[in-house]
Enzyme design. Sequence first.
Site, PDB file in Angstrom:
ATOM      1  N   THR A  64       7.076   2.245 -13.307  1.00 34.49           N
ATOM      2  CA  THR A  64       7.698   2.064 -12.868  1.00 34.49           C
ATOM      3  C   THR A  64       7.076   1.489 -11.612  1.00 34.49           C
ATOM      4  O   THR A  64       7.845   0.607 -10.842  1.00 34.49           O
ATOM      5  CB  THR A  64       8.531   2.836 -12.667  1.00 34.49           C
ATOM      6  OG1 THR A  64       9.529   3.533 -14.063  1.00 34.49           O
ATOM      7  CG2 THR A  64      10.000   2.494 -11.345  1.00 34.49           C
ATOM      8  N   ASN A  90       9.981  -4.482 -24.055  1.00 33.04           N
ATOM      9  CA  ASN A  90       9.893  -2.749 -24.655  1.00 33.04           C
ATOM     10  C   ASN A  90      10.938  -2.746 -25.969  1.00 33.04           C
ATOM     11  O   ASN A  90      11.544  -1.962 -26.411  1.00 33.04           O
ATOM     12  CB  ASN A  90      10.102  -1.942 -23.366  1.00 33.04           C
ATOM     13  CG  ASN A  90      11.077  -2.347 -22.546  1.00 33.04           C
ATOM     14  OD1 ASN A  90      10.969  -3.851 -22.027  1.00 33.04           O
ATOM     15  ND2 ASN A  90      11.986  -1.713 -22.259  1.00 33.04           N
ATOM     16  N   THR A  94      -2.280  12.043  -2.536  1.00 32.47           N
ATOM     17  CA  THR A  94      -3.309  13.284  -2.531  1.00 32.47           C
ATOM     18  C   THR A  94      -3.339  12.788  -3.976  1.00 32.47           C
ATOM     19  O   THR A  94      -2.656  12.692  -5.163  1.00 32.47           O
ATOM     20  CB  THR A  94      -3.656  14.423  -3.210  1.00 32.47           C
ATOM     21  OG1 THR A  94      -3.111  14.729  -1.321  1.00 32.47           O
ATOM     22  CG2 THR A  94      -4.572  15.385  -3.782  1.00 32.47           C
ATOM     23  N   CYS A 102      27.302   2.237 -26.108  1.00 36.63           N
ATOM     24  CA  CYS A 102      27.744   3.839 -26.331  1.00 36.63           C
ATOM     25  C   CYS A 102      26.309   5.140 -25.757  1.00 36.63           C
ATOM     26  O   CYS A 102      26.627   6.315 -24.854  1.00 36.63           O
ATOM     27  CB  CYS A 102      28.411   4.227 -27.505  1.00 36.63           C
ATOM     28  SG  CYS A 102      29.691   3.162 -27.457  1.00 36.63           S
TER      29      CYS A 102
END
Lengths: 237, 403
Positions: free
Chosen positions: B81, B160, B251, B339
């Site tokens: 992402t 995907n 980091t 749904c």
Amino acid sequence: MKKTTKKYNQSTPDVISNTGDKWLYSKTVKDHFLHPRNFVTGGTPKFKFNGVGMVGSPACGDMMKIWIYVDPKTERIKKCGWQTFGCASAIASTSMVSVMVTEKSGMPLEKALNISQLDILKRLDGLPNRKIHCSVLGDKALKAAINDYFRRTKQFDRVTNESARIIDKVLKITDKDIEEAVLHGAKTVEEVIERTKAGEGDPTCRPLVEELAHFYIGKYYPCETCASNPAKRDNVK
Amino acid sequence: MKYLKFKPYKTVIYLDNAATTQIDKTVLKAMEPYLTKYYGNAGGMYSLGYIAREAIDHARKTIADYLDCAPSEIIFTSGGTEANNMAITGTARANKTYGNHIITTKIEHPSVLETCKALEKEGFNVTYLNVDKYGVVKLDELENAITSKTILVSVMHGNNEIGTIEPIEEISKIIKSRKNENSLPYFHTDACQTAGSFDLNVNKLGVELMTLNSGKIYGPKGIGALYIKEKTRIQPIIYGGGQEFKKRAGTENVASIVGFGKAFELAQKSLKTDVPRVKKLRDKLLQKLMQNIDKIILNGHPEKRLPNNIHISIYDIEGEAMVLYLDQMNICAGTGSACSSKSLEASHVLQAIGLPHEIIHGSLRLTLGKYTTEQEINYVAETLPKIVNYLRSISPINLNYKP
């Protein structure tokens, strides 16, 4: 039913709740979904029936058909069978409706006509907010079946007609559309307008749209914390 | 009353490998020292720091070698992402003096589509290309969409949901023939789904930017990378201490980077072993399902598809109900049914390939992995038709759609 135990906590994020529960739904919903009561297989029920109602559409993702047998003397629903195309909440809520109307030697018609989706929700121990609309069809299908009974028995004056009122005259948007939008999860006036486009065709109806939106939002989501807990919601009412 | 009998499989049958994969034990083992013993910040001027730096460099070199690029062209991110966000937002902002037009497709991952939508609010114009009924991007439409203002084309490598493979090399040729004096448009591909099954040589693919992800190739989650070809103009989207060649601050997630490097190496090494085995199992399962279930269609391209992907629509029943029943049998699967989604909106990919809503509601995705066994496949092939028959028996509809 034999309980199944999982080897580890699975990750299917689409259907697992965010709270870490393994199931998105209450135990009652799960039970009625996995062990539905009173369903009909093979097209028509094995019992004698005198009322049929069908609501929804395959494109919307929910469709329900309910058959009832009403004892004409006592006006109680003696038998109720159903078929449902839809998700777990749709299947569970139709199953629950069939139990509610047939238990205690059958529900009187007048009472059955007043079953609301809040009653169904309460018996199911709630549904996730975004699934609440799935339980609406259960009571609508039941009302359609009762109306069918009235027609079959020529009691036309008793047929209840829920005709929609047109709010936006240009775009032909009704109060039902606004109710639907709220049930599908719109929780602010802006969201209702975004979904329905009400007021965009006829700007003069905007105050009415706002009023209706507030009314339905208040009705279905009285407060965020009790939205998934119908018991609390009743206290608010 | 006849209920469906639930006889769950003895262990979990995990068929959602397109969502994420189980971590490989070799990968975990490689990571462990960097979670415990070598905890130093890779920026430290002491041996604990040098050890961490060396481990990162090694992972970067490993991935770069497989991609046939320089290690400095690999930027580690927090996952697919972030890499997609950076590829699009970073190049768009860095090149806005040259143009404001972006081209992508209607079937991209939300991390591409939502980024594009956000950029539209910043004044960029975005063209969302149509795909054919198999989900393959329309090349003529792509060619016509490129203008002198186009700065970026982003087309995913493997989808995907439906598993369709896009013709990246052909698209690259079109883009190369249309490049302007500023070397624009750039070409970005999201290869999150394909690292486990395709050779990702960036020179063969012909891309300037490529998104990679570790959590789908048996590596740890929360780590990915963006390949950025040398001299590509790009801005950071995360600012701070200048890590990752001043392109992505923060980091370094040393253990995860090590794990990702190992996982990438294992995945690319096993292209000729695991992939054909998984494909064979996939074909077997698909064939059995097609045989034993009537009114069923395969979505996506019949041949040009991810080797582990099955995406089907089963008529007259709803996907969420199917997935929850499968879960009772210890089988993990996914669906594109409205749904099951948080927004209650049907899958944008299935809408883009032209499936009507009633067919989308009955969609089911089964994605196999390298740990999938033949016995598991046999169990699924036996169990799914039973679930379908049961749910159909309580369904009032009988659809008549022909694709």
